[in-house]
Design a protein around this motif. Structure first.
Motif, PDB file in Angstrom:
ATOM      1  N   ALA A 582       0.841  -1.195   0.000  1.00 26.91           N
ATOM      2  CA  ALA A 582       0.000   0.000   0.000  1.00 26.91           C
ATOM      3  C   ALA A 582       0.873   1.239   0.000  1.00 26.91           C
ATOM      4  O   ALA A 582       1.940   1.280   0.632  1.00 26.91           O
ATOM      5  N   ASN A 583       0.427   2.275  -0.720  1.00 26.02           N
ATOM      6  CA  ASN A 583       1.159   3.535  -0.774  1.00 26.02           C
ATOM      7  C   ASN A 583       0.998   4.285   0.546  1.00 26.02           C
ATOM      8  O   ASN A 583       0.071   4.032   1.316  1.00 26.02           O
ATOM      9  N   LEU A 592       9.954   3.146   0.907  1.00 31.22           N
ATOM     10  CA  LEU A 592       9.242   2.401  -0.130  1.00 31.22           C
ATOM     11  C   LEU A 592      10.141   1.412  -0.869  1.00 31.22           C
ATOM     12  O   LEU A 592       9.737   0.266  -1.074  1.00 31.22           O
ATOM     13  N   PRO A 593      11.339   1.780  -1.264  1.00 35.55           N
ATOM     14  CA  PRO A 593      12.210   0.791  -1.929  1.00 35.55           C
ATOM     15  C   PRO A 593      12.540  -0.392  -1.012  1.00 35.55           C
ATOM     16  O   PRO A 593      12.595  -1.534  -1.464  1.00 35.55           O
ATOM     17  N   ILE A 594      12.723  -0.084   0.282  1.00 34.15           N
ATOM     18  CA  ILE A 594      13.033  -1.171   1.230  1.00 34.15           C
ATOM     19  C   ILE A 594      11.827  -2.088   1.377  1.00 34.15           C
ATOM     20  O   ILE A 594      11.949  -3.323   1.369  1.00 34.15           O
ATOM     21  N   LEU A 595      10.644  -1.501   1.484  1.00 32.78           N
ATOM     22  CA  LEU A 595       9.420  -2.308   1.615  1.00 32.78           C
ATOM     23  C   LEU A 595       9.199  -3.138   0.354  1.00 32.78           C
ATOM     24  O   LEU A 595       8.782  -4.308   0.432  1.00 32.78           O
ATOM     25  N   ARG A 596       9.460  -2.550  -0.812  1.00 29.79           N
ATOM     26  CA  ARG A 596       9.287  -3.272  -2.077  1.00 29.79           C
ATOM     27  C   ARG A 596      10.235  -4.469  -2.130  1.00 29.79           C
ATOM     28  O   ARG A 596       9.846  -5.573  -2.498  1.00 29.79           O
ATOM     29  N   PRO A 614       1.976   0.883  -8.288  1.00 30.74           N
ATOM     30  CA  PRO A 614       2.291   1.448  -9.611  1.00 30.74           C
ATOM     31  C   PRO A 614       2.607   2.945  -9.501  1.00 30.74           C
ATOM     32  O   PRO A 614       2.214   3.608  -8.537  1.00 30.74           O
ATOM     33  N   ALA A 615       3.313   3.441 -10.503  1.00 26.92           N
ATOM     34  CA  ALA A 615       3.599   4.882 -10.550  1.00 26.92           C
ATOM     35  C   ALA A 615       2.300   5.654 -10.712  1.00 26.92           C
ATOM     36  O   ALA A 615       1.368   5.213 -11.394  1.00 26.92           O
ATOM     37  N   GLU A 624      -6.284   0.932  -9.015  1.00 23.13           N
ATOM     38  CA  GLU A 624      -7.160  -0.054  -9.649  1.00 23.13           C
ATOM     39  C   GLU A 624      -6.359  -1.155 -10.322  1.00 23.13           C
ATOM     40  O   GLU A 624      -6.747  -2.326 -10.312  1.00 23.13           O
ATOM     41  N   THR A 625      -5.167  -0.789 -10.884  1.00 24.53           N
ATOM     42  CA  THR A 625      -4.321  -1.789 -11.538  1.00 24.53           C
ATOM     43  C   THR A 625      -3.863  -2.844 -10.535  1.00 24.53           C
ATOM     44  O   THR A 625      -3.803  -4.034 -10.847  1.00 24.53           O
ATOM     45  N   GLN A 626      -3.533  -2.401  -9.311  1.00 23.79           N
ATOM     46  CA  GLN A 626      -3.121  -3.335  -8.254  1.00 23.79           C
ATOM     47  C   GLN A 626      -4.205  -4.376  -7.994  1.00 23.79           C
ATOM     48  O   GLN A 626      -3.942  -5.577  -7.918  1.00 23.79           O
TER      49      GLN A 626
END
Length: 692
Positions: A582-583, A592-596, A614-615, A624-626
């Motif tokens: 989740a954002n 965010l990079p660490i979580l990813r 997504p960006a 919605e894409t997620q």
């Protein structure tokens, strides 16, 4: 003929408030002028009056008599209160009357209704010369006659009252019902309503006390059963006083089912006596001596019962030491050898026979097992028997001749029919080892295997069929959403926002979604996860921090571990999980990079998809894409599991079986059938062939 009596006017009236003041008022003994009176009743009190001289009363009566005699009308003297008579007062009245012409004295008692009517009858007879001379009955004779009438009337009235059996009845209701009954009317006339009501009240009280006595007797009789329920352990109560035992009973879970604690006491003065359907014993009744005696008897019974059990076991050991007791030996043959035994003397005949019967069953069972073992040891005796024919008498004689030398054969000497039956069953089993001839009966391994397969494989196939049917035509998707700190609910709300009436469009097809968000704080993970009403097709695991990611990893491992231990939830272990990042709304976080990276690592470890942010998602948490990517992953995983793990089961005959395994298990082996077959029954890849 009847005569009407009346008093036209009172010559003098003194109010009770004026007693003692009589002299202040005019004393008028006779009215002036002509009298319309036919006779006089002159009353003289012959009892011991308070503060009154009898001579003064007699003087007053004498003056009054002089006035009355001038009228030349009949006069009757009524000596009143003869039930409290002073003898010399009565004699003076009689002497006074004897000196007068035609003056009759009638001894009366208004209290006991003696000669009251006679006074008026005699006066009427004196007024009517045609009636003859009045007959005066002496007081004692009249009293006896009146008492006899009262006794008879009372007896009849009491029998009438005794027909009332309900102690709730009222005098008003009963008297209205009985008022026309002759026995009721006679008693009322003789004794009056007040006495009748008192008699009725006494009867009602007797009925109530009899009801209470019966209830109390019922409670006391039920008390031993209650004590057996609440105080059955001798070690607890052997040294307890009754008051201590009461406190212990109040703490028992079953106390309320045996006893009732009333707000008002004593119990027999409350409405509890009318609650005949409430069999619970009033607790305050236990303070009585009768209840305490029941408790003492209960303790003694427990002590006696403990001693009895000990003596029975001691007698059992005595029987085990007597070597010559053989299987099937009658009790009468053993009795003479134990008659002096201490334990035998203590227990009853029924107990001794029960113990001996138990001992016989044990030694008979043991002897039969040893006989069966002996038959297996002599297997050479059964080699040359015809498989399809009954053994000849010569062959049976040969078998008996060989076996008769064995002590295990001789042990069943007194049970020869049973021994012969065992031998024939053994022969049948050796050449026809089937369920029907198995010596283990219903414990035969073949029977147990069939029963287990009939239940387990039927449930297994039924479950697979349902799963296949549900998955092959998926139009409804059940999703379990796991998160922390409200993330699960936020994702569910986002999915519903993109849906129309819980229907979601994906790749040209409409799916009905049933979402079950569960927060990390909920202690009911598995309960929410898989129920008969909700079987999830997949689980979305959403995170936005290292803490929530670690928690998700622990939850998935826990769910899979528990699912693998529960046989009925075999398919839970294969349920597809999807990790969703989740954002964070505040800004594009440095984490965010660490979580990813760590989310992808956990997904690889758990072999499940990872859905990245997504960006262009900022400032929203989800895109919605997620959601579409995650939902596609679930549908593909369900299809994959269906094809690989749970193919549609088909009944195959043995020639088409993929794998044939022969398993040997002996009846009586110490391994259960469930344990032997568990590798197959617990497998996801095993389907049933033909029965058996």
């Amino acid at each position: 003929a009847a005569s009407k009596l009346q008093s036209a006017e009172k010559l003098m009236y003194i109010c009770t408030d004026q007693l003692g003041l009589e002299q202040d008022f005019e004393q008028k003994q006779m009215p002036e002028g002509k009298l319309s009176i036919d006779g006089f009743l002159l009353c003289i009190d012959v009892s011991q009056g308070c503060n009154r001289k009898f001579d003064d009363q007699l003087k007053f009566v004498n003056n009054l008599y002089i006035q009355l005699s001038k009228s030349k009308k009949p006069i009757i003297i009524a000596a009143t209160k003869c039930d409290e008579c002073v003898d010399h007062y009565l004699r003076e009245v009689q002497a006074f009357a004897s000196n007068k012409k035609n003056l009759v004295v009638v001894e009366t008692s208004a209290r006991f209704n003696v000669n009251v009517e006679t006074c008026f009858t005699a006066l009427v007879q004196m007024m009517d010369k045609t009636r003859g001379k009045p007959k005066i009955i002496p007081y004692l004779d009249a009293y006896k006659t009146q008492r006899q009438l009262v006794v008879t009337a009372t007896d009849k009235f009491e029998k009438l009252v005794q027909t009332v059996r309900d102690y709730h009845a009222t005098w008003k209701t009963v008297s209205n019902k009985l008022k026309n009954h002759p026995d009721y009317e006679e008693y009322i006339n003789l004794e009056g309503t007040k006495k009748a009501k008192n008699t009725f009240s006494k009867h009602i009280e007797q009925l109530k006390q009899e009801h209470i006595r019966k209830r109390k007797e019922e409670y006391i009789n039920a008390l031993p059963r209650a004590l057996n329920t609440l105080l059955s352990n001798l070690d607890e109560v052997e040294h307890l006083s009754w008051s201590e035992a009461l406190k212990l009973m109040e703490k028992r879970p079953d106390f309320q089912s045996c006893f009732v604690v009333l707000e008002k006491t004593p119990w027999d003065e409350t409405d509890h006596i009318d609650k005949v359907n409430d069999r619970r014993i009033p607790f305050d009744l236990l303070t009585t001596l009768e209840a305490e005696k029941v408790y003492q008897n209960h303790v003694q019974h427990l002590i006696s019962e403990k001693r009895r059990v000990e003596m029975k076991e001691k007698f059992k050991k005595t029987l085990e030491k007597i070597q010559f007791i053989s299987p099937g030996q009658p009790w009468e043959e053993v009795l003479c050898f134990v008659v002096d035994d201490e334990a035998f003397k203590y227990i009853t005949d029924a107990d001794s026979k029960e113990v001996y019967g138990r001992h016989q069953r044990e030694i008979v069972e043991k002897a039969k097992e040893e006989f069966q073992e002996m038959l297996f040891e002599h297997s050479e005796l059964f080699y040359d028997l015809d498989l399809n024919a009954t053994p000849s008498s010569d062959k049976m004689s040969e078998i008996h001749a060989v076996l008769s030398e064995e002590p295990r054969y001789k042990a069943l000497q007194k049970l020869a029919p049973d021994r012969e039956s065992l031998l024939l069953k053994h022969i049948g089993f050796v050449y026809h080892p089937t369920k029907e001839t198995c010596l283990s009966g219903q414990n035969c391994t073949d029977i147990k295997v069939e029963q287990l397969l009939a239940s387990s494989l039927l449930q297994l196939d039924h479950g697979r069929s349902n799963l296949y049917h549900d998955s092959a035509n998926i139009d409804k998707v059940n999703l379990f959403i796991l998160g922390k700190d409200g993330l699960a609910q936020e994702l569910a709300n986002e999915i519903r926002t993109q849906s129309t009436d819980d229907e979601y469009a994906l790749d040209g097809k409409i799916y009905e979604l049933d979402l079950r968000p569960v927060d990390a704080k909920s202690p009911y993970l598995l309960t929410h996860f898989w129920t008969s009403a909700f079987k999830p097709h997949g689980c979305f695991c959403v995170f936005n921090s290292i803490e929530s990611l670690n928690f998700i990893g622990e939850c998935i491992a826990k769910i899979r571990a528990e699912a693998s231990q529960i046989r009925r939830d075999k398919y839970m272990a294969n349920l597809p999980f999807t990790l969703i990042l989740a954002n964070q709304r505040d800004s594009v976080s440095k984490n965010l990079p660490i979580l990813r990276h760590q989310g992808q690592q956990l997904a690889n470890k758990l072999q499940c998809p990872f859905v990245d942010v997504p960006a262009g998602t900022y400032p929203r948490k989800f895109n919605e894409t997620q959601i579409k990517q995650a939902l596609r992953g679930v549908l593909e995983a369900v299809k994959h599991n269906l094809d690989v793990v749970s193919p549609v089961p088909t009944i195959k005959d043995l020639s088409e079986a993929d794998l044939r395994i022969v398993m040997c298990a002996m009846c009586g082996d110490p391994f259960s059938v469930d344990l032997i077959l568990s590798p197959f029954l617990d497998s996801h890849s095993c389907s049933a062939a033909q029965a058996g």
